[in-house]
Design a protein around this motif. Sequence first.
Motif, PDB file in Angstrom:
ATOM      1  N   GLY A  31     -25.669   7.688  12.163  1.00 52.89           N
ATOM      2  CA  GLY A  31     -24.821   7.168  13.599  1.00 52.89           C
ATOM      3  C   GLY A  31     -23.866   5.937  13.154  1.00 52.89           C
ATOM      4  N   GLY A  32     -23.367   6.023  12.191  1.00 50.46           N
ATOM      5  CA  GLY A  32     -22.408   4.880  12.053  1.00 50.46           C
ATOM      6  C   GLY A  32     -21.880   4.789  10.374  1.00 50.46           C
ATOM      7  N   GLN A  33     -20.955   4.058  10.387  1.00 49.70           N
ATOM      8  CA  GLN A  33     -20.351   3.747   8.971  1.00 49.70           C
ATOM      9  C   GLN A  33     -19.163   2.846   9.066  1.00 49.70           C
ATOM     10  OE1 GLN A  33     -19.824   7.217  10.043  1.00 49.70           O
ATOM     11  NE2 GLN A  33     -17.687   6.528  10.816  1.00 49.70           N
ATOM     12  N   TYR A  34     -19.223   2.220   8.007  1.00 53.62           N
ATOM     13  CA  TYR A  34     -17.860   1.271   7.942  1.00 53.62           C
ATOM     14  C   TYR A  34     -17.510   1.240   6.413  1.00 53.62           C
ATOM     15  CZ  TYR A  34     -20.363  -2.889   6.740  1.00 53.62           C
ATOM     16  OH  TYR A  34     -21.419  -3.874   6.505  1.00 53.62           O
ATOM     17  N   CYS A  35     -16.041   0.905   6.207  1.00 53.42           N
ATOM     18  CA  CYS A  35     -15.643   0.828   4.846  1.00 53.42           C
ATOM     19  C   CYS A  35     -14.442  -0.374   4.625  1.00 53.42           C
ATOM     20  CB  CYS A  35     -15.041   2.145   4.444  1.00 53.42           C
ATOM     21  SG  CYS A  35     -14.038   2.709   5.237  1.00 53.42           S
ATOM     22  N   SER A  36     -14.372  -0.805   3.417  1.00 57.04           N
ATOM     23  CA  SER A  36     -13.300  -1.646   3.170  1.00 57.04           C
ATOM     24  C   SER A  36     -12.809  -1.568   1.647  1.00 57.04           C
ATOM     25  CB  SER A  36     -13.972  -3.270   3.201  1.00 57.04           C
ATOM     26  OG  SER A  36     -14.964  -3.216   2.581  1.00 57.04           O
ATOM     27  N   LEU A  37     -11.704  -1.902   1.609  1.00 60.63           N
ATOM     28  CA  LEU A  37     -11.010  -2.163   0.020  1.00 60.63           C
ATOM     29  C   LEU A  37     -10.871  -3.809  -0.297  1.00 60.63           C
ATOM     30  CD1 LEU A  37      -8.036   0.102   0.567  1.00 60.63           C
ATOM     31  CD2 LEU A  37     -10.367   0.597  -0.807  1.00 60.63           C
ATOM     32  N   ASN A  38     -11.717  -4.254  -1.065  1.00 57.55           N
ATOM     33  CA  ASN A  38     -11.564  -5.708  -1.110  1.00 57.55           C
ATOM     34  C   ASN A  38     -10.703  -6.227  -2.358  1.00 57.55           C
ATOM     35  OD1 ASN A  38     -14.008  -6.566   0.714  1.00 57.55           O
ATOM     36  ND2 ASN A  38     -14.641  -4.712  -0.300  1.00 57.55           N
ATOM     37  N   ALA A  39      -9.684  -6.976  -2.123  1.00 61.78           N
ATOM     38  CA  ALA A  39      -8.825  -7.385  -3.144  1.00 61.78           C
ATOM     39  C   ALA A  39      -9.085  -8.928  -3.383  1.00 61.78           C
ATOM     40  CB  ALA A  39      -7.558  -7.015  -2.712  1.00 61.78           C
ATOM     41  N   PRO A  40      -8.339  -9.513  -4.418  1.00 64.46           N
ATOM     42  CA  PRO A  40      -8.407 -10.720  -4.671  1.00 64.46           C
ATOM     43  C   PRO A  40      -8.034 -11.784  -3.775  1.00 64.46           C
ATOM     44  CG  PRO A  40      -7.314  -9.593  -6.789  1.00 64.46           C
ATOM     45  CD  PRO A  40      -7.855  -8.696  -5.451  1.00 64.46           C
ATOM     46  N   LEU A  41      -6.993 -11.218  -2.828  1.00 65.23           N
ATOM     47  CA  LEU A  41      -6.444 -12.180  -1.988  1.00 65.23           C
ATOM     48  C   LEU A  41      -6.772 -11.872  -0.362  1.00 65.23           C
ATOM     49  CD1 LEU A  41      -2.751 -12.586  -3.194  1.00 65.23           C
ATOM     50  CD2 LEU A  41      -4.761 -13.976  -3.247  1.00 65.23           C
ATOM     51  N   GLY A  42      -7.531 -10.696  -0.341  1.00 66.45           N
ATOM     52  CA  GLY A  42      -8.059 -10.300   0.952  1.00 66.45           C
ATOM     53  C   GLY A  42      -8.653  -9.115   1.262  1.00 66.45           C
ATOM     54  N   VAL A  43      -8.832  -8.344   2.403  1.00 69.44           N
ATOM     55  CA  VAL A  43      -9.427  -7.195   2.681  1.00 69.44           C
ATOM     56  C   VAL A  43      -8.799  -6.217   3.576  1.00 69.44           C
ATOM     57  CG1 VAL A  43     -11.692  -6.233   3.674  1.00 69.44           C
ATOM     58  CG2 VAL A  43     -11.718  -8.346   2.554  1.00 69.44           C
ATOM     59  N   VAL A  44      -8.590  -4.834   3.264  1.00 72.31           N
ATOM     60  CA  VAL A  44      -8.225  -4.064   4.218  1.00 72.31           C
ATOM     61  C   VAL A  44      -9.522  -3.455   4.608  1.00 72.31           C
ATOM     62  CG1 VAL A  44      -6.912  -1.434   4.130  1.00 72.31           C
ATOM     63  CG2 VAL A  44      -6.200  -3.242   2.756  1.00 72.31           C
ATOM     64  N   GLY A  45      -9.756  -3.110   5.858  1.00 72.38           N
ATOM     65  CA  GLY A  45     -10.964  -2.733   6.490  1.00 72.38           C
ATOM     66  C   GLY A  45     -10.707  -1.581   7.545  1.00 72.38           C
ATOM     67  N   CYS A  46     -11.636  -1.070   8.199  1.00 74.50           N
ATOM     68  CA  CYS A  46     -11.811  -0.161   8.988  1.00 74.50           C
ATOM     69  C   CYS A  46     -11.564  -1.015  10.494  1.00 74.50           C
ATOM     70  CB  CYS A  46     -12.740   1.003   9.192  1.00 74.50           C
ATOM     71  SG  CYS A  46     -14.560   0.304   9.155  1.00 74.50           S
ATOM     72  N   GLY A  47     -11.831  -0.299  11.364  1.00 74.81           N
ATOM     73  CA  GLY A  47     -11.719  -0.946  12.826  1.00 74.81           C
ATOM     74  C   GLY A  47     -12.892  -1.812  13.204  1.00 74.81           C
ATOM     75  N   ILE A  48     -13.976  -1.770  12.417  1.00 74.93           N
ATOM     76  CA  ILE A  48     -15.162  -2.606  12.921  1.00 74.93           C
ATOM     77  C   ILE A  48     -14.996  -4.076  12.719  1.00 74.93           C
ATOM     78  CG2 ILE A  48     -16.505  -2.430  10.741  1.00 74.93           C
ATOM     79  CD1 ILE A  48     -18.984  -1.944  12.598  1.00 74.93           C
ATOM     80  N   PHE A  49     -13.940  -4.482  11.798  1.00 79.32           N
ATOM     81  CA  PHE A  49     -13.763  -5.761  11.467  1.00 79.32           C
ATOM     82  C   PHE A  49     -12.781  -6.512  12.628  1.00 79.32           C
ATOM     83  CE2 PHE A  49     -14.584  -3.845   7.376  1.00 79.32           C
ATOM     84  CZ  PHE A  49     -15.417  -4.578   7.000  1.00 79.32           C
ATOM     85  N   ASP A  50     -12.872  -7.776  12.880  1.00 84.82           N
ATOM     86  CA  ASP A  50     -12.366  -8.618  13.973  1.00 84.82           C
ATOM     87  C   ASP A  50     -11.151  -9.548  13.458  1.00 84.82           C
ATOM     88  OD1 ASP A  50     -11.735 -10.429  16.041  1.00 84.82           O
ATOM     89  OD2 ASP A  50     -13.644 -10.183  16.675  1.00 84.82           O
ATOM     90  N   ILE A  51      -9.956  -9.259  13.866  1.00 84.05           N
ATOM     91  CA  ILE A  51      -8.794  -9.795  13.199  1.00 84.05           C
ATOM     92  C   ILE A  51      -8.864 -11.494  13.869  1.00 84.05           C
ATOM     93  CG2 ILE A  51      -6.179 -10.468  13.630  1.00 84.05           C
ATOM     94  CD1 ILE A  51      -7.049  -8.514  11.315  1.00 84.05           C
ATOM     95  N   ALA A  52      -9.431 -11.561  14.918  1.00 84.28           N
ATOM     96  CA  ALA A  52      -9.614 -13.134  15.669  1.00 84.28           C
ATOM     97  C   ALA A  52     -10.255 -13.796  14.772  1.00 84.28           C
ATOM     98  CB  ALA A  52     -10.098 -12.933  16.929  1.00 84.28           C
ATOM     99  N   ILE A  53     -11.498 -13.105  14.120  1.00 84.91           N
ATOM    100  CA  ILE A  53     -12.417 -14.109  13.183  1.00 84.91           C
ATOM    101  C   ILE A  53     -11.748 -14.284  12.163  1.00 84.91           C
ATOM    102  CG2 ILE A  53     -14.687 -14.078  12.161  1.00 84.91           C
ATOM    103  CD1 ILE A  53     -14.850 -14.541  15.344  1.00 84.91           C
ATOM    104  N   ALA A  54     -11.218 -13.290  11.467  1.00 88.04           N
ATOM    105  CA  ALA A  54     -10.272 -13.554   9.973  1.00 88.04           C
ATOM    106  C   ALA A  54      -9.104 -14.777  10.516  1.00 88.04           C
ATOM    107  CB  ALA A  54      -9.484 -12.258   9.796  1.00 88.04           C
ATOM    108  N   ASN A  55      -8.594 -14.753  11.499  1.00 86.68           N
ATOM    109  CA  ASN A  55      -7.465 -15.829  11.704  1.00 86.68           C
ATOM    110  C   ASN A  55      -8.353 -17.074  11.874  1.00 86.68           C
ATOM    111  OD1 ASN A  55      -5.066 -14.327  11.869  1.00 86.68           O
ATOM    112  ND2 ASN A  55      -5.282 -13.770  13.771  1.00 86.68           N
ATOM    113  N   ARG A  56      -9.298 -17.202  12.550  1.00 90.08           N
ATOM    114  CA  ARG A  56     -10.278 -18.222  12.625  1.00 90.08           C
ATOM    115  C   ARG A  56     -10.640 -19.179  11.245  1.00 90.08           C
ATOM    116  NH1 ARG A  56     -15.412 -18.053  16.044  1.00 90.08           N
ATOM    117  NH2 ARG A  56     -13.861 -17.196  17.504  1.00 90.08           N
ATOM    118  N   PHE A  57     -10.786 -17.996  10.395  1.00 92.00           N
ATOM    119  CA  PHE A  57     -11.215 -18.683   8.944  1.00 92.00           C
ATOM    120  C   PHE A  57      -9.960 -18.397   7.901  1.00 92.00           C
ATOM    121  CE2 PHE A  57     -15.336 -17.811  10.750  1.00 92.00           C
ATOM    122  CZ  PHE A  57     -16.022 -18.802  10.502  1.00 92.00           C
TER     123      PHE A  57
END
Length: 110
Positions: A31-57
């Motif tokens: 019923g679900g999935q998510y994925c990401s590419l994790n690099a030294p300076l950050g992450v490329v992710g699918c739509g499950i991730f929240d930009i507002a939270i990334a900005n907060r941190f």
Amino acid sequence: MNNATAAPLVEHRAVDLGGRSVVGCEYRWPGGQYCSLNAPLGVVGCGIFDIAIANRFGMAFAIARGTPERPLRTPEDLLEARIVEASDAAIKLGIEPGMSGRDAAMRLCG
């Protein structure tokens, strides 16, 4: 993986960007999935991730979104997907909507 009690699939692997590599992460369950590419300076992710939270941190995050016809299931799917949203820290690194996930991941390699 059609059993509702099956353990989720979790895979981490190196994804080659042509001379550089990032850690690709894939998570799937019935019923679900998510994925990401994790690099030294950050992450490329699918739509499950929240930009507002990334900005907060202060995290560099770039988001691509799949469609029902073309879901993002694997880290490799993110390479050709288009970035639709980026955190402030990612924008400072030159990531912008419309670029490919591959290009965004390369910028996140430094």
